[in-house]
Design a protein around this motif. Structure first.
Motif, PDB file in Angstrom:
ATOM      1  N   SER A  48       0.818  -1.206   0.069  1.00  0.00           N
ATOM      2  CA  SER A  48       0.037   0.036  -0.042  1.00  0.00           C
ATOM      3  C   SER A  48       0.847   1.288   0.031  1.00  0.00           C
ATOM      4  O   SER A  48       2.063   1.107   0.305  1.00  0.00           O
ATOM      5  N   ILE A  49       0.303   2.230  -0.412  1.00  0.00           N
ATOM      6  CA  ILE A  49       0.780   3.668  -0.494  1.00  0.00           C
ATOM      7  C   ILE A  49      -0.144   4.580  -0.032  1.00  0.00           C
ATOM      8  O   ILE A  49      -1.029   4.592  -0.462  1.00  0.00           O
ATOM      9  N   GLU A  50       0.486   5.689   1.024  1.00  0.00           N
ATOM     10  CA  GLU A  50      -0.543   6.376   1.579  1.00  0.00           C
ATOM     11  C   GLU A  50       0.150   7.796   1.606  1.00  0.00           C
ATOM     12  O   GLU A  50       1.262   7.781   1.828  1.00  0.00           O
ATOM     13  N   VAL A  51      -0.430   8.594   0.834  1.00  0.00           N
ATOM     14  CA  VAL A  51       0.395  10.269   0.642  1.00  0.00           C
ATOM     15  C   VAL A  51      -0.821  11.015   1.518  1.00  0.00           C
ATOM     16  O   VAL A  51      -1.770  11.066   1.381  1.00  0.00           O
ATOM     17  N   GLY A  52      -0.232  11.491   2.429  1.00  0.00           N
ATOM     18  CA  GLY A  52      -0.951  12.264   3.610  1.00  0.00           C
ATOM     19  C   GLY A  52      -1.363  13.564   3.018  1.00  0.00           C
ATOM     20  O   GLY A  52      -1.736  13.690   1.944  1.00  0.00           O
ATOM     21  N   THR A  53      -1.965  14.652   3.851  1.00  0.00           N
ATOM     22  CA  THR A  53      -2.601  15.728   3.118  1.00  0.00           C
ATOM     23  C   THR A  53      -1.632  16.792   2.646  1.00  0.00           C
ATOM     24  O   THR A  53      -0.631  16.900   3.192  1.00  0.00           O
ATOM     25  N   GLU A  54      -1.984  17.630   1.873  1.00  0.00           N
ATOM     26  CA  GLU A  54      -1.181  18.935   1.347  1.00  0.00           C
ATOM     27  C   GLU A  54       0.278  18.352   0.894  1.00  0.00           C
ATOM     28  O   GLU A  54       1.288  19.272   1.434  1.00  0.00           O
ATOM     29  N   CYS A  55       0.314  17.299   0.244  1.00  0.00           N
ATOM     30  CA  CYS A  55       1.846  17.053  -0.208  1.00  0.00           C
ATOM     31  C   CYS A  55       1.896  17.087  -1.672  1.00  0.00           C
ATOM     32  O   CYS A  55       0.878  17.267  -2.443  1.00  0.00           O
ATOM     33  N   ILE A  56       3.145  17.293  -2.426  1.00  0.00           N
ATOM     34  CA  ILE A  56       3.378  17.503  -3.517  1.00  0.00           C
ATOM     35  C   ILE A  56       4.299  16.463  -4.004  1.00  0.00           C
ATOM     36  O   ILE A  56       5.719  16.276  -3.551  1.00  0.00           O
ATOM     37  N   VAL A  57       3.828  15.514  -5.081  1.00  0.00           N
ATOM     38  CA  VAL A  57       4.745  14.494  -5.575  1.00  0.00           C
ATOM     39  C   VAL A  57       5.269  15.310  -6.844  1.00  0.00           C
ATOM     40  O   VAL A  57       4.266  15.362  -7.781  1.00  0.00           O
ATOM     41  N   MET A  58       6.640  15.422  -6.942  1.00  0.00           N
ATOM     42  CA  MET A  58       7.270  16.243  -7.896  1.00  0.00           C
ATOM     43  C   MET A  58       7.196  15.524  -9.304  1.00  0.00           C
ATOM     44  O   MET A  58       6.828  14.347  -9.538  1.00  0.00           O
ATOM     45  N   GLU A  59       7.386  16.243 -10.479  1.00  0.00           N
ATOM     46  CA  GLU A  59       7.436  15.693 -11.676  1.00  0.00           C
ATOM     47  C   GLU A  59       8.328  14.245 -11.755  1.00  0.00           C
ATOM     48  O   GLU A  59       9.305  14.399 -11.297  1.00  0.00           O
ATOM     49  N   ASN A  60       7.891  13.526 -12.396  1.00  0.00           N
ATOM     50  CA  ASN A  60       8.577  12.260 -12.808  1.00  0.00           C
ATOM     51  C   ASN A  60       9.157  11.380 -11.622  1.00  0.00           C
ATOM     52  O   ASN A  60       9.808  10.390 -11.639  1.00  0.00           O
ATOM     53  N   ALA A  61       8.759  11.863 -10.352  1.00  0.00           N
ATOM     54  CA  ALA A  61       8.804  10.905  -9.230  1.00  0.00           C
ATOM     55  C   ALA A  61       8.347   9.601  -9.339  1.00  0.00           C
ATOM     56  O   ALA A  61       7.042   9.512  -9.999  1.00  0.00           O
ATOM     57  N   VAL A  62       8.954   8.630  -8.756  1.00  0.00           N
ATOM     58  CA  VAL A  62       8.568   7.291  -8.667  1.00  0.00           C
ATOM     59  C   VAL A  62       8.340   6.859  -7.299  1.00  0.00           C
ATOM     60  O   VAL A  62       9.229   6.534  -6.663  1.00  0.00           O
ATOM     61  N   LEU A  63       6.912   6.550  -6.992  1.00  0.00           N
ATOM     62  CA  LEU A  63       6.568   5.718  -5.536  1.00  0.00           C
ATOM     63  C   LEU A  63       6.385   4.561  -5.636  1.00  0.00           C
ATOM     64  O   LEU A  63       5.328   4.182  -6.359  1.00  0.00           O
ATOM     65  N   ARG A  64       6.893   3.541  -4.976  1.00  0.00           N
ATOM     66  CA  ARG A  64       6.572   2.090  -5.314  1.00  0.00           C
ATOM     67  C   ARG A  64       6.548   1.348  -4.065  1.00  0.00           C
ATOM     68  O   ARG A  64       7.270   1.477  -3.150  1.00  0.00           O
TER      69      ARG A  64
END
Length: 78
Positions: A48-64
């Motif tokens: 699972s992946i959880e991204v909290g509130t008011e976050c920015i995942v930048m251009e071309n980032a990879v979360l796995r």
């Protein structure tokens, strides 16, 4: 692009903004007021992946994540 994987669909808060060419796949939760920028990939392959509130995942980032490694990002992160 929002993709169902292994029976799990991403949960994206209505106030989040996901770029049209970003990929969000599987058991992903994106919190309110987040921005997922162009080319980013957030891929949960069994884990699972959880991204909290008011976050920015930048251009071309990879979360796995995988079945043995889950990923959690707190609030107000870049």
């Amino acid at each position: 692009m929002v993709i169902k994987h292994q029976g799990k669909s991403p949960q994206i808060q209505p106030t989040a903004d996901v770029a049209p060419n970003a990929a969000v796949c599987g058991g992903v939760v994106i919190g309110r007021n987040c921005r997922i920028l162009f080319g980013a990939q957030i891929i949960a392959e069994g884990g699972s992946i959880e991204v909290g509130t008011e976050c920015i995942v930048m251009e071309n980032a990879v979360l796995r994540s995988s079945t043995s490694h889950r990923l959690k990002i707190g609030n107000n992160c870049l």
